[in-house]
Design an enzyme around this catalytic site. Structure first.
Site, PDB file in Angstrom:
ATOM      1  N   PHE A   1       7.785   5.021   9.438  1.00  0.00           N
ATOM      2  CA  PHE A   1       8.762   3.442   9.993  1.00  0.00           C
ATOM      3  C   PHE A   1       8.730   2.592   9.493  1.00  0.00           C
ATOM      4  CE2 PHE A   1      10.292   6.157  12.781  1.00  0.00           C
ATOM      5  CZ  PHE A   1       9.770   6.361  14.116  1.00  0.00           C
TER       6      PHE A   1
ATOM      7  N   ASP B   1      -1.297   6.754  10.317  1.00  0.00           N
ATOM      8  CA  ASP B   1      -0.182   7.457  10.209  1.00  0.00           C
ATOM      9  C   ASP B   1       0.405   7.588  12.138  1.00  0.00           C
ATOM     10  OD1 ASP B   1       2.727   7.167   7.937  1.00  0.00           O
ATOM     11  OD2 ASP B   1       2.815   7.371  10.217  1.00  0.00           O
TER      12      ASP B   1
ATOM     13  N   SER C   1       6.779   0.284   5.971  1.00  0.00           N
ATOM     14  CA  SER C   1       5.879  -0.176   4.941  1.00  0.00           C
ATOM     15  C   SER C   1       4.296  -0.778   5.757  1.00  0.00           C
ATOM     16  CB  SER C   1       6.496  -1.145   3.699  1.00  0.00           C
ATOM     17  OG  SER C   1       6.831  -2.731   4.155  1.00  0.00           O
ATOM     18  N   VAL C   2       3.337  -0.562   4.686  1.00  0.00           N
ATOM     19  CA  VAL C   2       2.267  -0.688   4.706  1.00  0.00           C
ATOM     20  C   VAL C   2       1.897  -1.699   3.347  1.00  0.00           C
ATOM     21  CG1 VAL C   2       0.085  -0.222   5.313  1.00  0.00           C
ATOM     22  CG2 VAL C   2       1.838   0.995   6.425  1.00  0.00           C
TER      23      VAL C   2
ATOM     24  N   GLY D   1       5.178   4.478   5.439  1.00  0.00           N
ATOM     25  CA  GLY D   1       5.199   5.175   6.348  1.00  0.00           C
ATOM     26  C   GLY D   1       6.260   5.458   6.520  1.00  0.00           C
TER      27      GLY D   1
ATOM     28  N   ASP E   1       2.867  14.779  11.684  1.00  0.00           N
ATOM     29  CA  ASP E   1       2.618  14.452  11.036  1.00  0.00           C
ATOM     30  C   ASP E   1       0.837  14.675   9.805  1.00  0.00           C
ATOM     31  OD1 ASP E   1       3.920  12.236   8.803  1.00  0.00           O
ATOM     32  OD2 ASP E   1       3.778  14.152   8.151  1.00  0.00           O
TER      33      ASP E   1
ATOM     34  N   LEU F   1       1.082  -1.591  -0.367  1.00  0.00           N
ATOM     35  CA  LEU F   1      -0.140  -0.127  -0.006  1.00  0.00           C
ATOM     36  C   LEU F   1       0.855   1.581  -0.391  1.00  0.00           C
ATOM     37  CD1 LEU F   1      -2.752  -1.366   2.462  1.00  0.00           C
ATOM     38  CD2 LEU F   1      -2.685  -1.044   0.122  1.00  0.00           C
TER      39      LEU F   1
ATOM     40  N   ARG G   1      -1.590  13.106   2.949  1.00  0.00           N
ATOM     41  CA  ARG G   1      -1.251  11.769   2.528  1.00  0.00           C
ATOM     42  C   ARG G   1      -1.604  10.564   3.821  1.00  0.00           C
ATOM     43  NH1 ARG G   1       3.163  15.085   3.681  1.00  0.00           N
ATOM     44  NH2 ARG G   1       3.892  14.491   5.527  1.00  0.00           N
ATOM     45  N   ASN G   2      -1.684  10.973   5.057  1.00  0.00           N
ATOM     46  CA  ASN G   2      -2.158  11.099   6.507  1.00  0.00           C
ATOM     47  C   ASN G   2      -3.455  10.375   6.696  1.00  0.00           C
ATOM     48  OD1 ASN G   2       0.728   9.503   6.832  1.00  0.00           O
ATOM     49  ND2 ASN G   2       1.316  11.641   7.601  1.00  0.00           N
TER      50      ASN G   2
HETATM   51  C1  LIG Z   1       2.503   3.634   4.464  1.00  0.00           C
HETATM   52  C2  LIG Z   1       0.707   3.409   4.458  1.00  0.00           C
HETATM   53  N1  LIG Z   1       0.788   4.729   2.825  1.00  0.00           N
HETATM   54  C3  LIG Z   1      -0.543   4.374   2.201  1.00  0.00           C
HETATM   55  N2  LIG Z   1      -1.202   3.560   2.509  1.00  0.00           N
HETATM   56  C4  LIG Z   1      -3.124   3.387   1.745  1.00  0.00           C
HETATM   57  C5  LIG Z   1      -3.714   2.726   2.860  1.00  0.00           C
HETATM   58  C6  LIG Z   1      -4.978   2.421   1.792  1.00  0.00           C
HETATM   59  N3  LIG Z   1      -5.806   1.945   2.185  1.00  0.00           N
HETATM   60  C7  LIG Z   1      -5.646   1.673   3.704  1.00  0.00           C
HETATM   61  N4  LIG Z   1      -5.666   1.136   4.945  1.00  0.00           N
HETATM   62  C8  LIG Z   1      -5.215   0.719   6.594  1.00  0.00           C
HETATM   63  C9  LIG Z   1      -4.396   1.751   6.274  1.00  0.00           C
HETATM   64 CL1  LIG Z   1      -3.720   2.249   7.613  1.00  0.00          CL
HETATM   65  C10 LIG Z   1      -3.342   2.506   5.090  1.00  0.00           C
HETATM   66  C11 LIG Z   1      -4.251   2.431   4.361  1.00  0.00           C
HETATM   67  N5  LIG Z   1      -2.631   3.726   0.854  1.00  0.00           N
HETATM   68  C12 LIG Z   1      -1.416   4.684   0.243  1.00  0.00           C
HETATM   69  C13 LIG Z   1      -0.628   4.601   1.026  1.00  0.00           C
HETATM   70  F1  LIG Z   1       0.697   5.287  -0.082  1.00  0.00           F
HETATM   71  C14 LIG Z   1       0.014   4.658   5.354  1.00  0.00           C
HETATM   72  O1  LIG Z   1      -0.526   4.595   6.290  1.00  0.00           O
HETATM   73  N6  LIG Z   1      -0.228   5.649   4.869  1.00  0.00           N
HETATM   74  C15 LIG Z   1      -0.512   6.447   5.935  1.00  0.00           C
HETATM   75  C16 LIG Z   1      -2.254   6.026   5.458  1.00  0.00           C
HETATM   76  F2  LIG Z   1      -2.577   5.009   5.796  1.00  0.00           F
HETATM   77  F3  LIG Z   1      -2.969   7.814   6.116  1.00  0.00           F
HETATM   78  F4  LIG Z   1      -2.057   6.910   3.743  1.00  0.00           F
END
Ligand SMILES: C[C@H](Nc1nc(-c2c[nH]c3ncc(Cl)cc23)ncc1F)C(=O)NCC(F)(F)F
Length: 306
Positions: free
Chosen positions: A24, A157, A26-27, A22, A139, A19, A143-144
């Site tokens: 710390f 995040d 990756s998600v 972040g 933060d 996804l 984006r968060n």
């Molecule tokens: C590193 C992660 N990046 C991303 N996550 C997601 C995402 C979709 N659906 C999601 N559902 C639960 C979570 Cl925790 C993330 C996503 N989409 C695009 C991203 F670039 C992240 O946590 N970003 C902070 C935030 F969550 F606010 F977007």
């Protein structure tokens, strides 16, 4: 305090896709499928990537912080997953299929001011909740912010989140990593000083992103760099940013924003401007911002009926 931790078994967590990265780690999108028949639920799994900046200790703090939050405007904690062998762990959260605000607003450009104000009031309520527990997010940025549905957004995040000590009303960090300085209040740029009032400054930047549809041509970093001049290079970018903010330059009113017939966007732009008072004491608090946004929303509704 030994929190009741819901433990997910790594062998049942099926990787589906990445996804994003972040603060710390990756998600990843995973399916937790203990029955092995693809009927399990989709979850977002944040894997710690231990490197010089982020340690297991910091990650454990992020997990603990998220696990105590109970707020409809904050992404839900589901549990943890210990990875066998490797000295690491993962944070399991609810998966929000609409992704973050940037992707959503770039896809659905037709959302009207009413919906933007609804999102703004929800982020504000999430931040009020955070403040009630003495946490500073540090933060807050589009984006968060995650989109749960066309009428619900959630803050996510918490990798940089800190608790304000009981005897102070701010938090000072020692090592400012690669910080998102274009969302930072002047005192955060200058003295690494973070408080609820510096979160309010960042909230103002999120309002600007929201009313600019998170258009990359008008994103805070690009607009600030245009003003500073592109030929400037690190580390003096923060010095130049601090100077233009001190000389009262601010992100310009969103020009391409959707000027709804009733709501004068400049009127809501005044809200942004209050959040960007140089002196943090002059910035509004989240509860008064929330009331102002509700008032504008009510006027919208009256006008629409009128
Ligand atoms: C590193 C992660 N990046 C991303 N996550 C997601 C995402 C979709 N659906 C999601 N559902 C639960 C979570 Cl925790 C993330 C996503 N989409 C695009 C991203 F670039 C992240 O946590 N970003 C902070 C935030 F969550 F606010 F977007």
């Amino acid at each position: 305090v030994a929190l009741q931790q819901t433990v997910f078994e790594e062998r049942h967590l099926r990787f589906i896709s990445s996804l994003g990265k972040g603060n710390f780690g990756s998600v990843e999108l995973c399916r937790y499928d203990p029955l092995g028949d693809n009927t399990g639920e989709l979850v977002a799994v944040k894997k710690l990537q231990p490197n010089e900046k982020s340690t297991l200790e910091d990650f454990k703090k992020e997990v603990k912080i998220l696990s105590i939050f109970e707020c409809e405007y904050i992404v839900k904690y589901k549990g943890i997953c210990y990875s066998t062998g490797r000295l690491s762990m993962s944070l399991v959260m609810e998966y929000l299929p609409h992704g973050n605000l940037i992707g959503y607003l770039n896809t659905y450009q037709h959302i009207n001011t009413r919906r933007m104000l609804l999102f703004a009031s929800q982020i504000c309520k999430g931040m009020e909740y955070l403040q009630s527990l003495r946490y500073v997010h540090r933060d807050l940025a589009a984006r968060n912010i995650l989109v749960a549905s066309e009428s619900l957004v959630k803050i996510a995040d918490f990798g940089l989140t800190k608790v304000i000590p009981f005897d102070k009303d701010y938090y000072r960090v020692m090592q400012p990593g690669e910080s998102p300085i274009f969302w930072y209040a002047p005192e955060s740029i200058n003295e690494s000083r973070f408080s609820h009032k510096s979160d309010v400054w960042s909230f103002g930047v999120v309002l600007h992103e929201l009313f600019s549809y998170c258009n990359t041509n008008y994103n805070p970093k690009r607009l600030c760099m245009q003003e500073i001049g592109h030929n400037v290079h690190n580390p003096s970018v923060s010095m130049h940013l601090e100077n233009i903010l001190k000389s009262n330059w601010r992100l310009p009113a969103p020009s391409n924003s959707f000027t709804y017939p009733y709501t004068n966007i400049l009127y809501t732009y005044d809200n942004f401007l209050q959040c960007w008072a140089y002196n943090f004491e002059e910035r509004p608090c989240f509860s008064s911002l929330g009331k102002q946004i509700e008032t504008i929303m009510q006027e919208e509704r009256d006008n629409l009926k009128g």
